[in-house]
Design a protein around this motif. Sequence first.
Motif, PDB file in Angstrom:
ATOM      1  N   SER A   4       9.527  -0.775   9.200  1.00  0.00           N
ATOM      2  CA  SER A   4      10.348  -0.924  10.401  1.00  0.00           C
ATOM      3  C   SER A   4      11.119   0.343  10.738  1.00  0.00           C
ATOM      4  O   SER A   4      11.556   0.526  11.867  1.00  0.00           O
ATOM      5  N   GLY A   5      11.270   1.252   9.767  1.00  0.00           N
ATOM      6  CA  GLY A   5      12.061   2.449  10.015  1.00  0.00           C
ATOM      7  C   GLY A   5      11.282   3.712  10.274  1.00  0.00           C
ATOM      8  O   GLY A   5      11.863   4.759  10.537  1.00  0.00           O
ATOM      9  N   GLY A   6       9.949   3.672  10.190  1.00  0.00           N
ATOM     10  CA  GLY A   6       9.153   4.870  10.410  1.00  0.00           C
ATOM     11  C   GLY A   6       7.892   4.830   9.582  1.00  0.00           C
ATOM     12  O   GLY A   6       7.453   3.764   9.128  1.00  0.00           O
ATOM     13  N   TYR A   7       7.285   6.011   9.368  1.00  0.00           N
ATOM     14  CA  TYR A   7       6.072   6.045   8.562  1.00  0.00           C
ATOM     15  C   TYR A   7       6.055   7.273   7.668  1.00  0.00           C
ATOM     16  O   TYR A   7       6.709   8.282   7.938  1.00  0.00           O
ATOM     17  N   SER A   8       5.272   7.165   6.587  1.00  0.00           N
ATOM     18  CA  SER A   8       5.108   8.248   5.623  1.00  0.00           C
ATOM     19  C   SER A   8       3.634   8.444   5.342  1.00  0.00           C
ATOM     20  O   SER A   8       2.840   7.495   5.425  1.00  0.00           O
ATOM     21  N   LEU A   9       3.274   9.671   4.988  1.00  0.00           N
ATOM     22  CA  LEU A   9       1.920  10.001   4.560  1.00  0.00           C
ATOM     23  C   LEU A   9       1.998  10.555   3.142  1.00  0.00           C
ATOM     24  O   LEU A   9       2.835  11.414   2.849  1.00  0.00           O
ATOM     25  N   TYR A  10       1.126  10.070   2.276  1.00  0.00           N
ATOM     26  CA  TYR A  10       1.127  10.480   0.873  1.00  0.00           C
ATOM     27  C   TYR A  10      -0.215  11.097   0.500  1.00  0.00           C
ATOM     28  O   TYR A  10      -1.276  10.643   0.946  1.00  0.00           O
TER      29      TYR A  10
END
Length: 447
Positions: free
Chosen positions: A31-37
């Motif tokens: 709900s607060g954003g996205y990340s890439l790993y």
Amino acid sequence: MMNLLGRTDVDAGEVFVNFNQNITSLAVASSGGYSLYSLGSVDSTLDKIYHTKSDELFLIERLFESSLVAIVSQRAPRKLKVCHFKKQSEICNYSYANTILAVKLNRERLIVCLEESLYIHNIQDMKVVHTIRDTPCNPQGLCALSSSSEHCYLAYPGSVTAGEVQIFDAINLHAKTMIPAHDTPLAALAFSPSGTEIATASERGTVIRVFSSQDGSRLFELRRGLKRCVSIVSLSFSTCAEYLVSSSNTETVHIFRLDRSATETAEGHGSKQSSDDWMGYSFFRFLSKTVTSYLPTQVTDVFSQGRAFASVTLPEAGVRRMCAITTIQKQLRLLIASQDGYLYVYSIPTVEGAECQLIKRHDLRLEDHYAMDIKVDSPQTLGLNSGVSIGGAAGVPPSSAGAAGAGTGGSGGDGKSAVSVTIGVDKPSSSYASAVKGDDPVGPSSA
């Protein structure tokens, strides 16, 4: 890829998870954003490549290891944004007449799936080159796009009552074949890395089949279970194409080994298996070889179906999980990304029936300060000041535009599925082209 439209799960602290095409990175949206790993050292650490705070997302697809991502937000479910996350810029955005249910991409094509149509974009300039209209109702957005540029095939359901798979050549823009894969409607589709094979599962979920995507011939039939019908959530070939992994709404993940040699080398491995496994295996092979001619077809089918090579039992059922098998630091690994916010890393046994060993469990909800953490209230854009309606004149409002693809190689339509696009005044920049070709890789950032 999961369709999580209407995401009440986000409010419960759950996340959207998705692997890229060659299983080198993982996208996680909340709900607060996205990340890439990065997954290069996942046995020990999970390196965050990028993080941004943004609108709630329910779809995100990264193009291989490039800095290009395609995203759809909960706030604007009819709008697709293509972004260059390394430059923190929005390259273009497309608006469609209905909700976007799935997005697929490779280095040649970008596919947008709506409930009753599919849009095929040329990823080099993002123009709509073809539109497949009036597809059977597809509320789950079920489709698959091969990651291969050589065999760039698109697959989607051909019926709402049976498990028909339509294979479409996304480069030459014509239907290739129709595969009558199952008696009941489709639940999952996945192409092999080369694009020459496609795995299918139906709503019944007991049998998984693998077909040639070129001529539709059946190559493998795999038995997931006998006791109960399940909902298959994820199907994925390993990056080496020797395994197929499936997850469902149960707590069990199944791994199948695809023996293309057509030899009976498995019998030679019997001494390495437990006596119970070997006796069961021998029993089924004995029946399939000696008495199948006396049994009904339905019974012989059960005996001839391949069983799981290995399996994993997770803590609880009812959690959506995306699975993948890839080679990491020369070791074959099973990766299970769970909607409840965990990434599990397992070793894969070399002997049939042995246990997969848990190597690491990563908590995807933890904050990681060793990555870019950038708040983007309004994404920087590349001259987003020209409204163009595909199939209509510049400046024509989307509501009065013609059907997408008209005059650009798309199929005809009734004008109900207009699509509008906002892009820069010039064509996508050279940095965009480099990213599409894979010349602009992005690795983990340093503090």
